[in-house]
Design an enzyme around this catalytic site. Sequence first.
Site, PDB file in Angstrom:
ATOM      1  N   HIS A  98       4.837 -31.613   9.329  1.00 27.52           N
ATOM      2  CA  HIS A  98       4.695 -30.249   8.804  1.00 27.52           C
ATOM      3  C   HIS A  98       3.727 -30.224   7.620  1.00 27.52           C
ATOM      4  O   HIS A  98       2.869 -29.354   7.512  1.00 27.52           O
ATOM      5  CB  HIS A  98       6.050 -29.686   8.392  1.00 27.52           C
ATOM      6  N   ASP A 124       0.866  -1.178   0.000  1.00 23.77           N
ATOM      7  CA  ASP A 124       0.000   0.000   0.000  1.00 23.77           C
ATOM      8  C   ASP A 124       0.907   1.233   0.000  1.00 23.77           C
ATOM      9  O   ASP A 124       2.125   1.121  -0.220  1.00 23.77           O
ATOM     10  CB  ASP A 124      -0.990  -0.030   1.176  1.00 23.77           C
ATOM     11  N   CYS A 160       3.201  -3.243   4.022  1.00 23.67           N
ATOM     12  CA  CYS A 160       2.333  -2.122   4.394  1.00 23.67           C
ATOM     13  C   CYS A 160       2.997  -1.453   5.600  1.00 23.67           C
ATOM     14  O   CYS A 160       4.194  -1.631   5.827  1.00 23.67           O
ATOM     15  CB  CYS A 160       0.892  -2.554   4.659  1.00 23.67           C
ATOM     16  N   HIS A 168       8.676 -24.565   8.540  1.00 28.96           N
ATOM     17  CA  HIS A 168       7.550 -25.269   9.164  1.00 28.96           C
ATOM     18  C   HIS A 168       6.200 -24.968   8.527  1.00 28.96           C
ATOM     19  O   HIS A 168       5.311 -25.823   8.556  1.00 28.96           O
ATOM     20  CB  HIS A 168       7.470 -24.910  10.656  1.00 28.96           C
ATOM     21  N   THR A 204       2.570  -1.947   8.893  1.00 29.60           N
ATOM     22  CA  THR A 204       2.966  -2.935   9.898  1.00 29.60           C
ATOM     23  C   THR A 204       3.205  -4.339   9.329  1.00 29.60           C
ATOM     24  O   THR A 204       3.749  -5.197  10.024  1.00 29.60           O
ATOM     25  CB  THR A 204       1.848  -3.084  10.951  1.00 29.60           C
TER      26      THR A 204
HETATM   27  C1  RB5 Z   1      -1.879   2.641   6.596  1.00 29.69           C
HETATM   28  O1  RB5 Z   1      -1.888   3.802   7.348  1.00 29.69           O
HETATM   29  C2  RB5 Z   1      -1.727   1.431   7.500  1.00 29.69           C
HETATM   30  O2  RB5 Z   1      -2.898   1.271   8.246  1.00 29.69           O
HETATM   31  C3  RB5 Z   1      -1.407   0.211   6.697  1.00 29.69           C
HETATM   32  O3  RB5 Z   1      -0.257   0.420   5.950  1.00 29.69           O
HETATM   33  C4  RB5 Z   1      -1.139  -1.063   7.463  1.00 29.69           C
HETATM   34  O4  RB5 Z   1      -0.180  -0.870   8.444  1.00 29.69           O
HETATM   35  C5  RB5 Z   1      -2.300  -1.802   7.946  1.00 29.69           C
HETATM   36  O5  RB5 Z   1      -2.187  -2.867   8.553  1.00 29.69           O
END
Ligand code: RB5
Length: 157
Positions: free
Chosen positions: A137, A11, A68, A101, A70
Amino acid sequence: MKNKKLVIGSDHAGFEYKAKLIDYLTAKGYEMIDAGTYSADSCDYPVPVHALCKIIQSGECAEGILICGTGIGVSMAANKHRGIRAAVCSDKYSTEMTRLHNDANVLCMGARVIDFDLVCELTDIFLTTDALTEERHVRRQQMISDLEDGTFEEKYE
Ligand code: RB5
């Protein structure tokens, strides 16, 4: 090199790392498919995730990378797709283990969590580690597929 062709998506939060990782992997000889997003403008991450997962489901690529903020949102969306085993990783041990695994086929990382050098290190581990073939596994991976197929309860309960 095991897999020459890879698909990558992000993203807006992962857009810059995606561009840099495409350069990094292209220089290593990988052919990269960019599943989007294609600008730094804010976007809804399930859109590039779905584009990436369709490419893996088609068999064109065996593995993918998603970024993204996180790594969590893209992993959640990716794991809604049949046959996709996406893992959020921010350390080397988890990255190796999810290949060994879980036979993860999508590596998810957070651009707001880890620096780009570590992104490259984790990507290298992901792309050079093969799944273990021990029965336990493989059985557990099959059980995940059975959850997707709705056959879990009839098989195991
Ligand atoms: C975008 O601000 C953020 O929410 C997205 O990149 C991501 O971390 C969502 O899990």
